[in-house]
Enzyme design. Sequence first.
Site, short mmCIF file in Angstrom:
data_model
loop_
_atom_site.label_atom_id
_atom_site.label_comp_id
_atom_site.label_asym_id
_atom_site.label_seq_id
_atom_site.Cartn_x
_atom_site.Cartn_y
_atom_site.Cartn_z
N HIS A 1 -3.67 -0.65 7.35
CA HIS A 1 -2.75 0.46 7.10
C HIS A 1 -3.33 1.78 7.61
CE1 HIS A 1 -0.14 -1.80 4.11
NE2 HIS A 1 -1.12 -2.64 4.40
N ASP B 1 2.55 5.64 3.08
CA ASP B 1 2.59 4.20 3.23
C ASP B 1 3.65 3.56 2.32
OD1 ASP B 1 0.13 2.23 4.34
OD2 ASP B 1 1.56 1.32 2.94
#
Length: 488
Positions: free
Chosen positions: A20, A128
């Site tokens: 990520h 995210d």
Amino acid sequence: MVSSCHQLHIFFFPYMAHGHMIPIVDLAKLFALRGLKTTIITTCLNAPLISKTIQRTKDLGIDIDIQILKFPSVEAGLPEGCENLDSITSYDDGSLELIFKFLKATTLLQEPLEKLLQDCQPDCLVADLQFPWATDAADKFGIPRLVFKGTCFFSLCTLECIRLYEPHKKVTSDSEPFVLTNLPGDIKMTRKQLPDDLIQDFETDYSKLMKEIAESELRSFGIIVNSFYEVEPAYVDYYKKALGKRAWPIGPVSLCNGGIDDKAQRGKEASISENECLKWLDSKKRNSVIYICFGSMVNFSASQLMEIAKALEASGQEFIWVVRREKKNKKDEEDWLPKGFEERIERKGLIIRGWAPQVLILNHEAIGGFLTHCGWNSVLEAITAGKPMVTWPVFADHFYNEKLVSEVLQIGVSVGVKEWVAVHGDYVTTEAIEKAITELMVGKEAKEMRSRAKKLGEMATQAVEEGGSSYSNLSALVEEVRSHRHRP
Ligand SMILES: O=c1ccn([C@@H]2O[C@H](COP(=O)(O)OP(=O)(O)O[C@H]3O[C@H](CO)[C@@H](O)[C@H](O)[C@H]3O)[C@@H](O)[C@H]2O)c(=O)[nH]1
């Protein structure tokens, strides 16, 4: 009235896992290259993972700021210093329980994030998907929140179709294939390839989180996806038009890394120098080497690694194999390698223990294929480099990504994994691994697959060049954020 010359300030908040952080740091760089002020939010022990990238960007005259939040490991019942999923998935057991504790810890970051948003008043927050609460935090200050999704449109559509139409309920056994209702391409899956929590009727921690993510997305400004239109046009269209999502494909983000250092140093410090790696690859013939790496979270048992080693030797192919195990000293017994393996493969193979400069390796002409767990970053990096793949899905979105690679794009050979098993994976035999490697590297379809992959790689590059689809999507997104700011 606010001046249109105002420099937009965008905050980026990645989940603390390499899969990520790496693409979000690239994303921040992309925005900064467009003249926007960018700030990455992270925690103390994750900051060093991105500081080199930020320094190199500074050397180019582009500023990316960093803001540090304290990670509440101990408060959430995690070992002290546990601030990245990487450290959890390296443990041999208890990983799943710890992963949930880790997710809980991230929810405690909402308050410090709000304080930061209040103090700095950025124009937009890109957070995210794992942080559903970030939409509420941004809402409090009237800041638009964009959701960053590090997977492909194909996998997003698949998941939505399963949720909406429940095709998995039309079959009677876990191994019976069902067709993904309404999804373009007659795609079939089995229940075994999905996490239990997705298909069970009762609520679990995971399904609760999924619901929160879906709900927070609906209230967000939209979704940024690290993909490009040309690689999956039917699924981008389906996601946006049939499912009605506001989404911008702006990838492959890894292409913002032009120089050797940028390509080599992403995430952790590599366990091999760029020079040593390139020297080894330079000594090999074009398309002769298979690269094997399972991302930053998969943690195979010693016996599974042993099967891989035997398969590599039996295939006779040259290889670079990345293994997430460090050798403590020269005499260390390595229970995952057959006796005498390293001496026998000395010229043929290179084992990298720890972290590899993946993008640098994939882009070398000696690499003829990639054996991957199908994490989306790895798949997209391979597509971008024009390399076909052996697909070995383990968990998360891997099984969807595998379908895209082998069935839709036809640039992959499946190793034949049947079941979703978090972190440690379903067992695959030496024979199955060897067969898939041989088929990919020298089988009768190898040439066609390589040529299809090469064309996709060229399309990826065109997508991010001025006038390309991703380039234009990013411009459009920036304009939308700008006009949102001007709204009364
Ligand atoms: O030795 C290594 C290992 C990995 N990488 C990089 O690390 C990233 C790994 O990402 P990915 O391939 O997506 O795998 P995971 O780390 O497993 O990523 C998680 O996060 C992804 C994004 O959400 C999901 O698609 C995956 O399924 C999920 O497992 C990639 O950029 C790689 O280039 C290296 O540079 N060197």
